[in-house]
Structures are given as structure tokens and as C-alpha cells.
Design a protein around this motif. Structure first.
Motif, short mmCIF file in Angstrom:
data_model
loop_
_atom_site.label_atom_id
_atom_site.label_comp_id
_atom_site.label_asym_id
_atom_site.label_seq_id
_atom_site.Cartn_x
_atom_site.Cartn_y
_atom_site.Cartn_z
N GLN A 1 1.28 4.06 -5.17
CA GLN A 1 0.09 4.82 -4.79
C GLN A 1 -0.46 4.33 -3.47
O GLN A 1 -0.55 3.12 -3.24
CB GLN A 1 -0.95 4.68 -5.88
CG GLN A 1 -2.21 5.50 -5.65
CD GLN A 1 -3.22 5.33 -6.78
OE1 GLN A 1 -2.97 4.60 -7.72
NE2 GLN A 1 -4.36 5.97 -6.67
N GLN A 2 -0.82 5.26 -2.61
CA GLN A 2 -1.36 4.90 -1.31
C GLN A 2 -2.61 5.70 -1.02
O GLN A 2 -2.75 6.84 -1.46
CB GLN A 2 -0.33 5.16 -0.21
CG GLN A 2 0.80 4.15 -0.15
CD GLN A 2 1.67 4.36 1.06
OE1 GLN A 2 2.01 5.48 1.40
NE2 GLN A 2 2.03 3.28 1.72
N VAL A 3 -3.47 5.08 -0.24
CA VAL A 3 -4.65 5.77 0.26
C VAL A 3 -4.57 5.71 1.78
O VAL A 3 -4.55 4.63 2.35
CB VAL A 3 -5.94 5.08 -0.25
CG1 VAL A 3 -7.16 5.75 0.35
CG2 VAL A 3 -6.01 5.14 -1.77
N MET A 4 -4.47 6.87 2.39
CA MET A 4 -4.31 6.94 3.84
C MET A 4 -5.67 7.14 4.49
O MET A 4 -6.47 7.95 4.04
CB MET A 4 -3.39 8.10 4.21
CG MET A 4 -2.08 8.13 3.43
SD MET A 4 -1.13 6.61 3.65
CE MET A 4 -0.69 6.77 5.36
N GLN A 5 -5.89 6.41 5.56
CA GLN A 5 -7.17 6.48 6.23
C GLN A 5 -6.96 6.66 7.72
O GLN A 5 -6.15 5.95 8.34
CB GLN A 5 -7.96 5.19 5.95
CG GLN A 5 -9.44 5.30 6.28
CD GLN A 5 -10.22 4.09 5.83
OE1 GLN A 5 -9.74 3.22 5.09
NE2 GLN A 5 -11.46 4.01 6.27
N ILE A 6 -7.71 7.58 8.32
CA ILE A 6 -7.64 7.81 9.76
C ILE A 6 -9.03 8.05 10.33
O ILE A 6 -9.93 8.48 9.59
CB ILE A 6 -6.75 9.04 10.11
CG1 ILE A 6 -7.23 10.30 9.38
CG2 ILE A 6 -5.30 8.74 9.82
CD1 ILE A 6 -6.57 11.57 9.88
N PHE B 1 -6.90 -0.28 -1.33
CA PHE B 1 -7.69 -0.07 -0.12
C PHE B 1 -6.89 0.69 0.92
O PHE B 1 -5.69 0.47 1.09
CB PHE B 1 -8.13 -1.41 0.46
CG PHE B 1 -9.29 -2.02 -0.26
CD1 PHE B 1 -9.11 -2.69 -1.46
CD2 PHE B 1 -10.57 -1.91 0.24
CE1 PHE B 1 -10.18 -3.23 -2.14
CE2 PHE B 1 -11.66 -2.45 -0.43
CZ PHE B 1 -11.46 -3.11 -1.62
N GLY B 2 -7.59 1.59 1.63
CA GLY B 2 -7.01 2.18 2.82
C GLY B 2 -6.91 1.13 3.91
O GLY B 2 -7.42 0.01 3.77
N LYS B 3 -6.27 1.48 5.02
CA LYS B 3 -6.07 0.51 6.10
C LYS B 3 -7.33 0.28 6.90
O LYS B 3 -7.39 -0.66 7.70
CB LYS B 3 -4.93 0.98 7.01
CG LYS B 3 -3.57 0.91 6.33
CD LYS B 3 -2.45 1.10 7.33
CE LYS B 3 -1.10 1.04 6.67
NZ LYS B 3 -0.85 -0.27 6.06
#
Lengths: 111, 114
Positions: free
Chosen positions: A2-7, A101-103
Motif C-alpha cells: 500500500q502506498q500513499v502518493m503525495q505531490i 506516510f506520504g513522502k
């Protein structure tokens, strides 16, 4: 996994400009949390969103949770130098046992 | 909320040695976690420290390298064993007052391995 992408990863603004960071997941989230980490500091909890389409405000900060509960945003109106730091979104993993956590988005503000 | 302290706040260690980091909470909590944050990076969960049983490690982290103790509901330690420069990082403990609830972080331990 699972990933949470943050931009975006970084954002520089002039004081008084607005700022937005976005968080996306490929899976439906039970909730989303936002943290702020000042330079040299540790993450500090800002808010948790649970309901589909939820919008919460904290002074100049507006947090939104998408209708499909797969994305979220943090918007800061009229940034100030005190807003400098890294903003992380975080979501509970599918097992419900830990936060992912997102990046993070690092905000810098020039006066 | 919870108030969390960590010791040491920072350390510089030689390659091959081990360092034990302590985390103390001002109230009893069920869930305690250990994270690593490499310079300019996000937080990566190392393990969940379970009281009365072995810690639960995330993929890429093993007990031999990062042994964890959790003797009671207010205290935990993380040991970074046989350190290499790649272990240079900030190590943070956190607690959760309710399952899936917000997390409160300690101030972190800044580790430099030479």
C-alpha cells in the motif's frame, strides 16, 4: 504494498500566496491524517478526516477528503513564514495496524 | 494527548557498534511504534512495539538488526545493532492512544554513524 502518493515534493511561495498539497491512494482509505514537521522538529498531528467528502478548517488551513475516500488535500490561504515545514499525509494500512506516510511536501515561504 | 521523551537526542557512533534508544511516555498506551526518517525523507515504520510479546516488524526490517523491548505500557527501547553509515538517520518513537487514532511523536534521536 500500500502506498500513499503525495505531490508536489517541494513548493516555494511568496508570503501571502496560497499553497496546496495533494495526497492520493489507489485504495479506499478508512481515514486520512495530516501532520506538519517543522525544520529540525518532529511530526505534529494537524487533523484527521474520516467521512467521504469531509471538509475541515483550521484558521487558514482547509483539509478535504475526496468523495471516494482515495484522495485528500491541504490548502493554506495567504501563507506566512510560520507555515514553513514539511506536510505529510498518512493513512492507516489495510491491516489497520499502522500508519503509512506520504513522502511529504516541503513548503518554503519567502517574505 | 501524550508527552513523549527520547534518549539520547543525538549521538555519533562508530561503525560496528550498537546504540539503544529509549522512549518514555507520560501515560500508559497500548500502541507504540518506531520509525526511521532518513535526511529529507518521509517516515518509514520499522516496527510496532508490543507489550508482553515480540515486536512486529515491517518488510525490510529484522529483529537481529533492530531489537525492540517493551517491558511495560509507558516505555520502549530500540537498538540499532552493528551500525553502518547507512543507519545514519533520525529515529522516532510514536504512540497511538486509540487504534487508527492520531499518533504523537517523540522528539527523535539523530544518529550519525562514522
Amino acid at each position: 504494498g500500500q502506498q500513499v502518493m503525495q505531490i508536489p515534493q517541494y513548493q516555494h511561495v511568496q508570503e501571502g500566496e496560497d499553497f496546496t498539497t495533494y495526497c492520493n491512494s489507489s485504495t479506499t482509505l478508512s481515514n486520512i491524517q495530516w501532520y506538519k514537521q517543522r525544520p529540525g522538529g518532529h511530526p505534529v498531528f494537524l487533523i484527521q478526516l474520516v467521512k467521504s467528502g469531509e471538509v475541515k478548517k483550521q484558521k487558514r488551513l482547509t483539509f478535504q477528503f475526496g468523495e471516494a475516500k482515495k484522495n485528500s488535500s491541504l490548502h493554506i490561504t495567504a501563507t506566512q513564514t510560520t507555515d514553513v515545514g514539511t506536510y505529510f499525509c498518512a493513512a492507516v494500512n489495510q491491516a489497520g495496524t499502522a500508519l503509512i506516510f506520504g513522502k511529504g511536501t516541503t513548503l518554503s515561504v519567502s517574505s | 494527548s501524550a508527552v513523549i521523551s527520547q534518549k539520547p537526542s543525538r549521538d555519533i557512533c562508530q561503525r560496528g557498534t550498537s546504540l539503544t534508544i529509549q522512549c518514555q511516555v507520560d501515560s500508559q498506551v497500548t500502541m507504540m511504534f518506531w520509525y526511521r526518517q532518513q535526511p529529507g525523507q518521509s517516515l518509514t515504520l520499522i516496527a510496532t512495539a508490543n507489550q508482553g510479546s515480540e515486536a512486529t516488524y515491517e518488510s525490510g526490517f529484522v529483529i537481529d538488526k533492530f531489537p525492540i523491548s517493551r517491558p511495560n505500557l509507558t516505555f520502549s527501547t530500540l537498538t540499532v545493532s552493528n551500525m553502518s553509515p547507512e543507519d545514519s538517520s533520525i529515529y522516532l518513537c510514536s504512540v497511538e492512544l486509540g487504534r487508527g487514532d492520531t499518533q504523537y511523536f517523540g522528539p527523535g534521536t539523530r544518529l550519525t554513524v562514522l
